[in-house]
Design a protein around this motif. Structure first.
Motif, short mmCIF file in Angstrom:
data_model
loop_
_atom_site.label_atom_id
_atom_site.label_comp_id
_atom_site.label_asym_id
_atom_site.label_seq_id
_atom_site.Cartn_x
_atom_site.Cartn_y
_atom_site.Cartn_z
N TYR A 1 -46.95 -11.36 -7.26
CA TYR A 1 -47.77 -10.85 -8.35
C TYR A 1 -47.31 -9.44 -8.77
O TYR A 1 -48.06 -8.66 -9.29
CB TYR A 1 -49.25 -10.79 -7.93
N HIS B 1 -57.64 -20.24 0.83
CA HIS B 1 -57.66 -21.08 -0.36
C HIS B 1 -56.48 -22.05 -0.32
O HIS B 1 -55.55 -21.89 0.49
CB HIS B 1 -57.59 -20.22 -1.63
N LYS C 1 -52.99 -18.59 -0.14
CA LYS C 1 -53.80 -17.47 -0.60
C LYS C 1 -55.00 -17.24 0.32
O LYS C 1 -55.60 -18.17 0.84
CB LYS C 1 -54.31 -17.70 -2.02
N SER D 1 -58.56 -14.50 0.21
CA SER D 1 -59.33 -13.44 -0.44
C SER D 1 -60.10 -12.66 0.62
O SER D 1 -60.56 -13.23 1.61
CB SER D 1 -60.31 -14.02 -1.45
N GLU E 1 -51.07 -13.45 -0.92
CA GLU E 1 -50.40 -14.74 -1.00
C GLU E 1 -49.10 -14.65 -0.21
O GLU E 1 -48.42 -13.62 -0.20
CB GLU E 1 -50.10 -15.12 -2.45
N GLU F 1 -63.69 -21.01 -3.80
CA GLU F 1 -62.55 -21.16 -4.69
C GLU F 1 -61.88 -19.81 -4.92
O GLU F 1 -62.54 -18.76 -4.93
CB GLU F 1 -63.00 -21.74 -6.04
N PHE F 2 -60.57 -19.84 -5.12
CA PHE F 2 -59.84 -18.61 -5.42
C PHE F 2 -60.19 -18.14 -6.83
O PHE F 2 -60.18 -18.91 -7.79
CB PHE F 2 -58.33 -18.87 -5.32
N ASP F 3 -60.53 -16.86 -6.96
CA ASP F 3 -60.92 -16.28 -8.24
C ASP F 3 -59.67 -15.75 -8.95
O ASP F 3 -59.19 -14.65 -8.66
CB ASP F 3 -61.93 -15.16 -8.02
N LYS F 4 -59.17 -16.52 -9.91
CA LYS F 4 -57.96 -16.14 -10.63
C LYS F 4 -58.19 -14.94 -11.55
O LYS F 4 -57.24 -14.29 -11.97
CB LYS F 4 -57.45 -17.32 -11.45
N ASN F 5 -59.44 -14.66 -11.87
CA ASN F 5 -59.75 -13.58 -12.82
C ASN F 5 -60.02 -12.24 -12.14
O ASN F 5 -60.21 -11.23 -12.82
CB ASN F 5 -60.97 -13.97 -13.66
N LYS G 1 -59.55 -8.74 -10.53
CA LYS G 1 -58.56 -7.66 -10.62
C LYS G 1 -59.02 -6.48 -9.77
O LYS G 1 -60.23 -6.20 -9.68
CB LYS G 1 -58.38 -7.21 -12.07
#
Length: 214
Positions: free
Chosen positions: A15, A122, A126, A128, A140, A199-203, A205
């Motif tokens: 990333y 996840h 990944k 969190s 990751e 669930e992995f939070d893709k949003n 930041k």
């Protein structure tokens, strides 16, 4: 003092582009003989390194900054569960427990003074990290591994304890990597595939507050 090699493993950036402006922690692991070595970079600068004892079954890892011992890990049990004692020498020799409370859903926790850390695995490679029910970081791992040269990239709020986040990641890596095929030149780690607890939070930041704690 054990001299630590400075390997240059093949890297697989994850990333880096998206979060270039935030705190980026890179962990590069390499096995030499029967010893695991970890280099921990913060925004591309080497900040810490860690070395395990020569016999992996002992699962003891020492962390250093500028050749000063600052933290010790000791595995509490044999097997793939990531249960460790964390001895933080930076803060008056405090000892904390890092526990894998569900090895099917990949849920881990660590209580550090008043702060409750929870880690959730996840699908893929990944994890969190939450502190007091608020997400503060994720990482990751690489899917392609050269020998035992694992690589992790952590993205975190920049006011968090960077060493402790790195320690959490190494706890999980050490507990799982003891059961990999060390004779393979290349291996693939596609991570987990199943119904995880969160669930992995893709949003998500990271926050930018200050330079963080090392």
């Amino acid at each position: 003092m054990l001299a630590v090699a400075r390997p240059s493993p093949i890297l697989f950036p994850l990333y880096a582009t998206r979060f270039q402006q935030n705190v980026k922690i890179q962990i590069k692991q390499k096995s030499i003989s029967l010893t695991d070595e970890y280099q921990i970079f913060v925004n591309n600068k080497l900040e810490f390194y860690a070395v395990s004892e020569s016999l992996k079954k002992s699962a003891k890892i020492d962390f250093y900054k500028n050749e000063n011992l600052i933290l010790k890990l000791a595995k509490e049990n044999f097997g793939i569960r990531a249960n460790y004692l964390i001895q933080d020498l930076r803060k008056g020799n405090q000892i904390f427990e890092f526990k894998e409370i569900n090895n099917i859903k990949l849920v881990l926790k660590c209580q550090i003074n008043e702060d409750n850390y929870q880690l959730f695995g996840h699908n893929g490679n990944k994890y969190s990290v939450f502190k007091n029910n608020e997400q503060i970081a994720f990482w990751e791992g690489s899917e392609i591994i050269l020998g035992e040269q694992d690589y992790y990239e952590i993205v975190a709020n920049d006011d968090e304890d960077i060493l402790m986040l790195s320690t959490f990641c190494i706890c999980i890596d050490n507990s799982k990597s003891n059961f990999k095929n060390e004779l393979s030149l290349f291996s693939f780690n596609i991570g987990f595939n199943g119904r995880m607890l969160r669930e992995f939070d893709k949003n998500w930041k990271p926050k930018e507050l200050n330079s963080g704690s090392v």
